[in-house]
Design a protein around this motif. Structure first.
Motif, mmCIF file in Angstrom:
data_model
loop_
_atom_site.group_PDB
_atom_site.id
_atom_site.type_symbol
_atom_site.label_atom_id
_atom_site.label_comp_id
_atom_site.label_asym_id
_atom_site.label_seq_id
_atom_site.Cartn_x
_atom_site.Cartn_y
_atom_site.Cartn_z
ATOM 1 N N TYR A 1 0.907 -1.166 -0.184
ATOM 2 C CA TYR A 1 -0.012 -0.050 0.203
ATOM 3 C C TYR A 1 0.915 1.321 -0.138
ATOM 4 C CZ TYR A 1 -3.042 3.816 1.995
ATOM 5 O OH TYR A 1 -3.676 4.781 2.263
ATOM 6 N N LEU A 2 0.725 1.885 -1.012
ATOM 7 C CA LEU A 2 1.315 3.320 -1.295
ATOM 8 C C LEU A 2 0.366 4.316 -0.947
ATOM 9 C CD1 LEU A 2 3.182 2.646 -4.632
ATOM 10 C CD2 LEU A 2 4.410 2.329 -2.314
ATOM 11 N N PRO A 3 0.948 5.276 0.281
ATOM 12 C CA PRO A 3 -0.274 6.314 0.761
ATOM 13 C C PRO A 3 -0.437 7.447 -0.015
ATOM 14 C CG PRO A 3 1.624 6.256 2.015
ATOM 15 C CD PRO A 3 2.053 5.154 1.018
ATOM 16 N N THR A 4 0.655 7.912 -1.088
ATOM 17 C CA THR A 4 0.427 9.119 -1.867
ATOM 18 C C THR A 4 0.637 8.715 -3.268
ATOM 19 O OG1 THR A 4 3.036 9.666 -1.851
ATOM 20 C CG2 THR A 4 1.579 10.322 0.079
ATOM 21 N N ILE A 5 0.153 9.705 -4.087
ATOM 22 C CA ILE A 5 0.126 9.615 -5.442
ATOM 23 C C ILE A 5 1.666 9.912 -5.841
ATOM 24 C CG2 ILE A 5 -0.449 10.673 -7.647
ATOM 25 C CD1 ILE A 5 -3.477 10.880 -6.585
ATOM 26 N N ILE B 1 3.950 16.213 0.970
ATOM 27 C CA ILE B 1 2.687 15.571 0.702
ATOM 28 C C ILE B 1 2.653 14.094 1.335
ATOM 29 C CG2 ILE B 1 1.479 14.314 -1.025
ATOM 30 C CD1 ILE B 1 2.611 16.417 -3.164
ATOM 31 N N VAL B 2 1.660 14.103 2.462
ATOM 32 C CA VAL B 2 1.754 12.625 3.204
ATOM 33 C C VAL B 2 0.266 12.192 2.810
ATOM 34 C CG1 VAL B 2 2.995 13.525 4.808
ATOM 35 C CG2 VAL B 2 0.940 14.112 5.202
ATOM 36 N N LYS B 3 -0.047 11.258 3.546
ATOM 37 C CA LYS B 3 -1.305 10.480 3.447
ATOM 38 C C LYS B 3 -2.297 11.261 3.503
ATOM 39 C CE LYS B 3 -3.375 6.300 5.752
ATOM 40 N NZ LYS B 3 -3.191 5.212 6.495
#
Length: 496
Positions: free
Chosen positions: A20-24, A157-159
């Protein structure tokens, strides 16, 4: 819970690739690293690898940064699906701005209202929609605008960083804006990655608009997650005709479009969908007959359940042949419970809230739980089935949400109509919009029941001609007695 049902379908090696990657931003970095030379997006005129896409998105970010947009500011795109809109989707979010993909159905007045309501600071627009932008109080830019230099990912930029605002309720009335952060969009994209057989390197055709949560998450971000190729075409009819040439292995569709393709197969033969392995069909209930028809053609149909407020996918059904009426099982990473049979969900896929609407947010959110408005049953194996809806919205086979009250208001303008009730009904097993009309006495005096019915159908045809196709009434009935009513003399919608 349900981890084996989903994650057990792929090897440990593939599971590691699908962390799971939390940012684009992290998604883009991973795709550039892992899929650099693989085809990413294309149309009739161009095709770009993931390495090329990474660079093109970076140049878009540089251009965005030159516009003086405030930190987290809203940047909108009004275009049909295109290479430009895909690049902007990734550039706006990975630069740290808030993306709004505007529905193509907006007229000039509604577009101006959206610019004001959502404080849109910049609007990228294709030539088709440029005439609608005259006099808008925002920066209006050509959709192809870019720079020669590249900019890095946005800082910080974070989740939890806000990524996008999506409309609910189609384009009818005053839209509510669902605010989603990077973590929720990426959870939705991650959920749609898990398949029984092939996971990576699919070929998609982007049929569903990116203003639709299902189209942009399952139909685009999931493709990037899995190193898949996405072909796009602004002309839906032409895109359907390209199926034999693109040879998609996976399609993300609404039931109405799935049926159109099925009709073409019946005329042109199975060769029309040669190479198609599976279809993700959602945004509305999928008729079992559609599932069976594709299964007979050797195409797996995966259906599921989700809503914009839950970032697209909350459950999926890998056993539609055994449980055709079920929405499958709830994805891992979510909590869920039933409160008076209503499904509540909680997790990082759930929205932040409705934009600038604390009252509407409070009505559907409680201690982090999203009240879905859907009445659900769960069997002993964890399969859920929707058995009713709390809300009155009619959900059609094309995924549109239709307000019955809005349609009723149009019919009340006709002298023939004393009172009416619009509701969902079935014709040939398909959901349709139906209307019951209580005629105004003087209009039908001396007419036979057959003549009254004919006149009612003429009125419906007249009103339908003024309505978008998806709002048109298909089934008409005439009442000779009044509706059941509440104490306030309103029609008791659920007691007829």
């Amino acid at each position: 819970m349900n981890e084996e049902y989903f994650y057990g379908r792929v090897s440990e090696e593939d599971r590691a690739k699908l962390a799971y990657l939390p940012t684009i931003s992290e998604l883009l970095e991973m795709a550039n690293r892992e899929y650099h030379d693989m085809p990413a997006i294309g149309d009739d005129n161009a095709k770009y690898t993931y390495g090329e896409l990474y660079s093109r998105v970076a140049k878009r970010r540089f251009y965005l940064n030159s516009l003086g947009i405030s930190k987290g500011g809203k940047v909108a795109v009004m275009s049909r699906n295109s290479l430009d809109s895909m690049e902007l989707f990734l550039a706006i979010t990975s630069a740290g701005y808030t993306m709004i993909m505007l529905p193509a159905q907006l007229d000039e007045k509604k577009l101006a209202g959206c610019v004001m309501k959502f404080s849109i600071e910049a609007l990228f627009v294709s030539d088709e929609f440029k005439p609608l932008t005259e006099g808008l109080n925002t920066k209006v830019l050509p959709i192809g605008a870019t720079a020669e230099e590249e900019a890095p990912m946005g800082e910080g930029i974070v989740k939890e960083t806000i990524a996008a605002i999506y409309f609910t309720g189609g384009t009818t009335g005053a839209p509510k804006g669902v605010v989603l952060n990077h973590g929720s969009l990426m959870r939705g994209a991650h959920n749609a990655c898990f398949r029984d057989e092939r996971v990576f390197g699919h070929r998609y055709i982007a049929f569903l608009p990116f203003s639709h949560i299902y189209g942009s998450v399952a139909g685009f971000l999931t493709a990037v997650y899995t190193g898949s190729y996405v072909y796009t075409n602004a002309d839906m009819k032409k895109a359907v005709g390209m199926i034999p040439y693109v040879k998609p292995t996976c399609l993300v569709l609404v039931p109405g479009l799935a049926e159109i393709i099925l009709g073409l197969v019946s005329v042109k033969g199975k060769e029309f969908i040669d190479g198609l392995e599976e279809m993700l069909v959602g945004a509305a209930p999928v008729p079992p007959r559609i599932m069976k028809a594709y299964q007979d053609l050797g195409v797996r149909v995966l259906c599921g359940y989700g809503m914009t407020e839950g970032a697209n996918l909350s459950s999926a059904n890998y056993d539609s042949d055994k449980y055709p009426d079920s929405m499958g099982k709830i994805y891992p990473g979510q909590e869920y419970k039933f409160v008076n049979k209503e499904l509540w969900i909680k997790g990082d896929n759930v929205m932040v809230g409705y934009y600038n609407d604390p009252e509407a947010t409070a009505a559907v959110m409680e201690d982090g739980w999203l009240k879905t408005g859907d009445l659900v049953e769960e069997d002993e194996n964890g399969y859920i089935t929707i058995v009713g809806r709390i809300k009155n919205l009619i959900i059609l086979g094309n995924g549109e949400n239709v307000s019955p009250e809005e349609i009723e208001e149009t019919f009340y303008k006709e002298n023939f109509v004393k009172d009416c009730l619009v509701k969902e009904d079935k014709m040939n097993g398909e959901p349709v919009i139906a209307i019951e009309i209580l005629p105004y006495g003087p209009e039908v005096e001396g007419l036979t029941p057959e003549e009254i019915q004919k006149k009612a159908e003429e009125v419906v045809a007249k009103v339908n001609a003024t309505m978008p196709t998806f709002k048109r009434v298909t089934k008409v009935s005439v009442r000779d007695t009044d509706f059941a009513r509440t104490g306030a003399m309103k029609i008791a919608r659920n007691v007829q």
